[in-house]
Design a protein around this motif. Structure first.
Motif, PDB file in Angstrom:
ATOM      1  N   LEU A 498       0.818  -1.213   0.000  1.00 44.36           N
ATOM      2  CA  LEU A 498       0.000   0.000   0.000  1.00 44.36           C
ATOM      3  C   LEU A 498       0.850   1.261   0.000  1.00 44.36           C
ATOM      4  O   LEU A 498       0.416   2.304  -0.464  1.00 44.36           O
ATOM      5  N   SER A 499       2.053   1.163   0.534  1.00 42.51           N
ATOM      6  CA  SER A 499       2.905   2.337   0.587  1.00 42.51           C
ATOM      7  C   SER A 499       3.477   2.713  -0.773  1.00 42.51           C
ATOM      8  O   SER A 499       4.187   3.705  -0.903  1.00 42.51           O
ATOM      9  N   GLN A 500       3.167   1.924  -1.798  1.00 40.28           N
ATOM     10  CA  GLN A 500       3.578   2.281  -3.151  1.00 40.28           C
ATOM     11  C   GLN A 500       2.615   3.271  -3.796  1.00 40.28           C
ATOM     12  O   GLN A 500       2.870   3.768  -4.892  1.00 40.28           O
ATOM     13  N   ALA A 501       1.518   3.575  -3.113  1.00 40.99           N
ATOM     14  CA  ALA A 501       0.512   4.467  -3.682  1.00 40.99           C
ATOM     15  C   ALA A 501       1.014   5.901  -3.707  1.00 40.99           C
ATOM     16  O   ALA A 501       1.998   6.264  -3.052  1.00 40.99           O
ATOM     17  N   TYR A 502       0.313   6.730  -4.454  1.00 38.77           N
ATOM     18  CA  TYR A 502       0.608   8.165  -4.511  1.00 38.77           C
ATOM     19  C   TYR A 502      -0.089   8.875  -3.356  1.00 38.77           C
ATOM     20  O   TYR A 502       0.496   9.719  -2.679  1.00 38.77           O
ATOM     21  N   ILE A 503      -1.366   8.542  -3.123  1.00 36.86           N
ATOM     22  CA  ILE A 503      -2.132   9.072  -1.999  1.00 36.86           C
ATOM     23  C   ILE A 503      -2.719   7.895  -1.230  1.00 36.86           C
ATOM     24  O   ILE A 503      -3.373   7.029  -1.812  1.00 36.86           O
ATOM     25  N   LEU A 504      -2.483   7.881   0.080  1.00 35.06           N
ATOM     26  CA  LEU A 504      -3.003   6.819   0.936  1.00 35.06           C
ATOM     27  C   LEU A 504      -3.686   7.458   2.135  1.00 35.06           C
ATOM     28  O   LEU A 504      -3.054   8.171   2.915  1.00 35.06           O
ATOM     29  N   GLU A 521       3.136  10.292  -1.642  1.00 39.13           N
ATOM     30  CA  GLU A 521       3.178  11.748  -1.660  1.00 39.13           C
ATOM     31  C   GLU A 521       2.096  12.345  -0.766  1.00 39.13           C
ATOM     32  O   GLU A 521       2.106  13.541  -0.512  1.00 39.13           O
ATOM     33  N   TYR A 522       1.163  11.536  -0.294  1.00 41.30           N
ATOM     34  CA  TYR A 522       0.135  11.992   0.640  1.00 41.30           C
ATOM     35  C   TYR A 522      -0.186  10.818   1.560  1.00 41.30           C
ATOM     36  O   TYR A 522      -0.564   9.750   1.093  1.00 41.30           O
ATOM     37  N   LEU A 523      -0.007  11.028   2.867  1.00 44.29           N
ATOM     38  CA  LEU A 523      -0.261   9.959   3.830  1.00 44.29           C
ATOM     39  C   LEU A 523      -1.082  10.515   4.989  1.00 44.29           C
ATOM     40  O   LEU A 523      -0.662  11.453   5.671  1.00 44.29           O
ATOM     41  N   ASP A 524      -2.271   9.939   5.185  1.00 43.75           N
ATOM     42  CA  ASP A 524      -3.148  10.347   6.280  1.00 43.75           C
ATOM     43  C   ASP A 524      -3.484   9.127   7.125  1.00 43.75           C
ATOM     44  O   ASP A 524      -4.192   8.225   6.682  1.00 43.75           O
ATOM     45  N   THR A 540      12.633   8.546   4.063  1.00 42.66           N
ATOM     46  CA  THR A 540      12.857   8.085   2.686  1.00 42.66           C
ATOM     47  C   THR A 540      11.797   8.610   1.732  1.00 42.66           C
ATOM     48  O   THR A 540      11.946   8.483   0.523  1.00 42.66           O
ATOM     49  N   LEU A 541      10.725   9.196   2.274  1.00 43.67           N
ATOM     50  CA  LEU A 541       9.638   9.711   1.423  1.00 43.67           C
ATOM     51  C   LEU A 541       9.991  11.114   0.951  1.00 43.67           C
ATOM     52  O   LEU A 541       9.403  12.113   1.366  1.00 43.67           O
ATOM     53  N   VAL A 542      10.962  11.189   0.072  1.00 44.77           N
ATOM     54  CA  VAL A 542      11.468  12.496  -0.352  1.00 44.77           C
ATOM     55  C   VAL A 542      10.453  13.275  -1.175  1.00 44.77           C
ATOM     56  O   VAL A 542      10.584  14.490  -1.336  1.00 44.77           O
ATOM     57  N   ASN A 543       9.424  12.603  -1.704  1.00 40.56           N
ATOM     58  CA  ASN A 543       8.382  13.286  -2.477  1.00 40.56           C
ATOM     59  C   ASN A 543       7.127  13.557  -1.663  1.00 40.56           C
ATOM     60  O   ASN A 543       6.132  14.052  -2.204  1.00 40.56           O
ATOM     61  N   LEU A 544       7.164  13.249  -0.366  1.00 36.28           N
ATOM     62  CA  LEU A 544       5.978  13.394   0.469  1.00 36.28           C
ATOM     63  C   LEU A 544       5.563  14.859   0.554  1.00 36.28           C
ATOM     64  O   LEU A 544       6.371  15.729   0.897  1.00 36.28           O
ATOM     65  N   GLY A 545       4.288  15.117   0.258  1.00 36.19           N
ATOM     66  CA  GLY A 545       3.771  16.472   0.321  1.00 36.19           C
ATOM     67  C   GLY A 545       2.924  16.729   1.547  1.00 36.19           C
ATOM     68  O   GLY A 545       2.898  17.857   2.054  1.00 36.19           O
ATOM     69  N   ALA A 546       2.201  15.717   2.031  1.00 38.12           N
ATOM     70  CA  ALA A 546       1.319  15.896   3.187  1.00 38.12           C
ATOM     71  C   ALA A 546       1.438  14.678   4.098  1.00 38.12           C
ATOM     72  O   ALA A 546       1.340  13.542   3.645  1.00 38.12           O
ATOM     73  N   LEU A 547       1.633  14.947   5.393  1.00 40.61           N
ATOM     74  CA  LEU A 547       1.714  13.888   6.400  1.00 40.61           C
ATOM     75  C   LEU A 547       0.790  14.249   7.547  1.00 40.61           C
ATOM     76  O   LEU A 547       0.998  15.255   8.238  1.00 40.61           O
ATOM     77  N   ALA A 548      -0.258  13.445   7.733  1.00 40.96           N
ATOM     78  CA  ALA A 548      -1.245  13.700   8.784  1.00 40.96           C
ATOM     79  C   ALA A 548      -1.290  12.505   9.719  1.00 40.96           C
ATOM     80  O   ALA A 548      -1.671  11.396   9.317  1.00 40.96           O
ATOM     81  N   LEU A 549      -0.894  12.706  10.976  1.00 42.26           N
ATOM     82  CA  LEU A 549      -0.854  11.640  11.983  1.00 42.26           C
ATOM     83  C   LEU A 549      -1.594  12.066  13.246  1.00 42.26           C
ATOM     84  O   LEU A 549      -1.317  11.579  14.343  1.00 42.26           O
ATOM     85  N   ARG A 550      -2.548  12.947  13.112  1.00 41.52           N
ATOM     86  CA  ARG A 550      -3.263  13.509  14.251  1.00 41.52           C
ATOM     87  C   ARG A 550      -4.043  12.447  15.026  1.00 41.52           C
ATOM     88  O   ARG A 550      -4.521  11.478  14.470  1.00 41.52           O
ATOM     89  N   ASN A 551      -4.133  12.676  16.349  1.00 37.79           N
ATOM     90  CA  ASN A 551      -4.973  11.863  17.232  1.00 37.79           C
ATOM     91  C   ASN A 551      -4.587  10.385  17.217  1.00 37.79           C
ATOM     92  O   ASN A 551      -5.376   9.515  16.881  1.00 37.79           O
ATOM     93  N   ASN A 552      -3.334  10.113  17.593  1.00 39.82           N
ATOM     94  CA  ASN A 552      -2.864   8.763  17.846  1.00 39.82           C
ATOM     95  C   ASN A 552      -2.187   8.766  19.210  1.00 39.82           C
ATOM     96  O   ASN A 552      -2.444   9.640  20.042  1.00 39.82           O
TER      97      ASN A 552
END
Length: 762
Positions: A498-504, A521-524, A540-552
């Motif tokens: 699943l981590s091969q996706a563009y948006i997850l 490039e988008y991980l929520d 390693t996610l050098v192309n990552l544009g958005a990282l959302a890890l709220r409320n964990n």
């Protein structure tokens, strides 16, 4: 090499005759090319100038260099030596300067296309006239066209996106034109067929995005009816037409049309019923993105030649039954799009008689009722089906095997559940699938995850999907793959594939573990059950544009490797248990950040890093509810784009930069925002006693009124809220509710403002 794909040789001499290497990124040619007749290098990433040696290929008849955007420099005059050349395409390159006069020395050239070569110019008005055999001429998107002369044999003329004047004597025209494309030109001052007499031989006329209004069609169409009998394609899309009189004008102009496009105008009112009765040769009718109202006229269902009908994105109402009641007449229909209207009622079973349908779009209406196998029985050619955002229930037998192999399937907000639809196992060609909010309450079968190898866009959000996602050894090849699985009950760890996706998006599930990531490039992963430290592999996610890890329940420090994610524009790790000082590398390395939220954690320290002053694009910064102290650095005040800033419930002190807000519950702070003077500030005394002299008799009344209001508030407060505040269990529950409500509102405002800013700035 003569057996290689795209290469052909003469059977007797062995000389190369055909080289078709388009899209192959081949940047060099070798061997004996003296007898080469056909050379296709379009979309080949060619760079630099066109080599003058091409002029030595005197046997060349076909040359295509289109789409090599980095190809620059002048057109070599040696191309004029190719006396046998019949086809030349240099469009969509970066060629510049004047078209060499020698290009006009091509006696049998029949096709010349220079589209999109913005910097090319014409210095000699006679160069086009010298191309005596030219029949196909394309100068799209060349504003420096100037005077090009005349060519009386032209059959196809494309001048899309130029600064042309229809009345200019230099305007290239021909009495034998069959195809005329004048789209994306400013023709607002032109009156169609009043200022310009189109050739009676024209079969295809493209006039989209020309700025036409109703005034452009003032000349009675009956006066030119006889000269328009050959026209079969008319495109007037993306103009400013409002009046329904355009339908009457067209029907008088010609009744032989095969294709008519009026989409993306401002047409308002009902579609004239008589239009479908007169235009009985139509094959393609596009009226989408207007303001059309009323019911779909039944006469459109009587056009037996109709193959494509698109009236989406209007305000059409009523039921679709009357339109398709004569389904046998519409048996040629291949594409039907009625989406984004206000259609009501059920989908009749007679729709199955449209057995030629390849694409059916009914999404975003108010349709209701049941859909079963009978509706789709004869759709063996169906490739696209979208019923999203209706009130439909799909009731298929578990043993049902569809007769079609579908590519795009949209069933969002339709009732599919509670079981996972097993018939999807028969659809091996799926590329797009939306079964979100479909009342599915079931485990996702393993066979479905294998289908992801072909699905590039998947949305199964807002269901009650259960279980873990298996770690399958599959490769997702599509670089723009969207996988939306939020708001379910999926648990366990995130499998590597699943981590091969563009948006997850796996937010609002029960995911508890992170695996290494690859090309996201988008991980929520907000609102899950993640715990422990953030993995160093995030870096390693050098192309990552958005990282959302709220409320964990994440702990530890932000991983140092995250500084490698220099493309991040959103970083949200609020409502966790992260600790340590705020890293200084955030400001120095993540300078693309627009949204940064570290709220409700355990960060501590005596200062906000001054490096935050490098985040010049920052729109939202939330550091509230931590254990931060010290002064606010002046550099924060230089963030001119900052629209949301929250430092509340920390322990900051000192003076506040004048541009900031949301700094309550930091008792050591001072400044004009808090009406609290800082040490050394000049204190200005406020004048007192002015109100006494201005009192009048009304003050007694208002005084009594205010006292009554105060007493009423006091009584209501203690009767209704006193119990909550005095009884400890209720008080704790109430305060938790208020805190969560406040946090939710602030977080929502923060994210929405960031999205709005990104939308406005493009």
């Amino acid at each position: 090499c003569c057996n290689w794909r795209g290469i052909e040789c003469n059977n007797e001499t062995g000389h190369l005759q055909i080289l078709d290497l388009h899209g192959s990124n081949m940047h060099f040619l070798t061997g004996n090319l003296s007898k080469l007749e056909y050379l296709d290098l379009k979309v080949n990433s060619l760079q630099g100038p066109i080599p003058s040696q091409l002029g030595k290929l005197t046997c060349l008849r076909y040359l295509d260099l289109k789409g090599n955007y980095v190809l620059h420099g002048e057109i070599p005059y040696q191309i004029g030596n190719l006396s046998l050349l019949r086809y030349l395409d240099l469009g969509f390159t970066s060629l510049s300067k004047a078209i060499p006069f020698h290009v006009g020395n091509l006696p049998i050239l029949h096709t010349l296309r220079l589209a999109g070569s913005f910097d090319l110019m014409v210095n000699d008005a006679k160069w086009l006239s010298s191309l005596s055999s030219l029949t196909n001429f394309g100068l799209d998107s060349m504003p420096n066209l100037g005077s090009s002369g005349h060519c009386h044999n032209l059959q196809e003329l494309r001048l899309r996106g130029n600064n042309i004047d229809l009345l200019s004597p230099h305007y290239p025209n021909s009495p034998s034109l069959v195809v005329l494309d004048l789209a994306v030109n400013d023709l607002t001052s032109s009156i169609i067929l009043g200022n310009f007499n189109f050739s009676s031989t024209i079969q295809e006329l493209y006039l989209e995005e020309c700025g036409f209004t109703d005034k452009s069609f003032l000349v009675p169409s009956t006066s030119i009816k006889k000269s328009s009998s050959s026209l079969v394609t008319l495109d007037l899309s993306s103009n400013l037409l409002k009046s329904l009189a355009i339908f009457h004008w067209i029907s008088n102009f010609t009744t032989n049309l095969h294709a008519l496009s009026l989409d993306h105008n401002l047409l308002e009112g009902p579609i004239p019923d008589g239009f479908g009765k007169v235009m009985n040769s139509l094959e393609v009718l596009t009226l989408s993105s207007n303001k059309l109202q009323g019911e779909i006229p039944a006469s459109l269902g009587n056009i037996c030649t109709l193959q494509e009908l698109d009236i989406s994105s209007n305000n059409l109402s009523g039921k679709i039954y009357s339109f398709i009641q004569n389904s046998l007449i519409l048996s040629s229909l291949r594409r039907l799009d009625l989406s984004n209207n206000k259609l009501t009622g059920e989908i009749p079973k007679s729709i199955r008689l449209l057995y030629q349908l390849e694409s059916l779009h009914l999404e975003k209406n108010y349709l209701e009722g049941d859909i079963n196998e009978l509706h789709l029985t004869n759709f063996s050619k169906l490739m696209e089906l979208d019923l999203t955002d209706n009130s439909l229930s799909l009731k298929f037998a578990t043993s049902w095997i569809p007769s079609f192999q579908i590519f795009r399937l949209g069933l969002g907000s339709c009732k599919l559940g509670p079981s996972f639809p097993s018939w999807l196992q028969t659809q091996s060609q799926l590329s797009f699938l939306d079964i979100s909010d479909a009342e599915i309450d079931d485990f996702v079968p393993d066979w479905f995850w294998n289908e992801l190898q072909s699905i590039s866009e998947l949305n199964m959000s807002s269901n009650s999907l259960k279980g873990t996602i298996p770690n399958l050894p599959i490769k997702l090849t599509d670089v723009d793959r969207f996988i939306i699985l939020n708001s379910n009950q999926l648990e366990g760890e995130i499998p590597a594939f699943l981590s091969q996706a563009y948006i997850l998006d796996l937010s609002k599930n029960k995911i508890s573990d992170l695996n290494p990531f690859f090309s996201l490039e988008y991980l929520d992963l907000s609102d899950n059950k993640l715990s422990g430290k953030l993995p160093q592999s995030l870096g390693t996610l050098v192309n990552l544009g958005a990282l959302a890890l709220r409320n964990n329940s994440l702990t530890g420090k932000l991983p140092f490797t995250l500084k490698n994610c220099t493309s991040l524009y959103m970083l949200g790790v609020g409502e966790n248990l992260l600790s340590g000082t705020i890293p200084s590398w955030i400001g120095k390395s993540l300078q693309q950040l627009e949204i940064l939220s570290l709220r409700v954690n355990r960060f501590f320290g005596s200062e906000i890093p001054t490096g935050f002053g490098y985040l010049l694009g920052l729109v939202s910064l939330n550091l509230s509810r931590n254990n931060l102290n010290g002064e606010i650095p002046d550099e924060i005040g230089n963030l001119n784009l900052l629209e949301f800033f929250d430092l509340s419930r920390n322990h900051f002190s000192g003076k506040i930069p004048s541009t900031l807000s949301k700094i309550d519950r930091n008792l050591g702070l001072c400044g004009e925002q808090l009406n609290k003077s800082c040490p050394g500030d000049e204190t200005i005394a406020k004048p007192q006693g002015l109100a006494i002299d201005g009192e009048d008799d009304n003050s007694i009344f208002y005084g009594a009124l205010y006292m009554s209001l105060g007493f009423g508030f006091f009584t209501g407060f203690w009767c209704l809220l006193g119990t909550i505040l005095l009884w400890q269990p209720w008080r704790i529950a109430y305060m938790r509710f208020l805190n969560r409500l406040t946090d939710y509102i602030l977080e929502t405002m923060e994210v929405n403002m960031g999205k709005c800013h990104r939308w406005l700035t493009g």
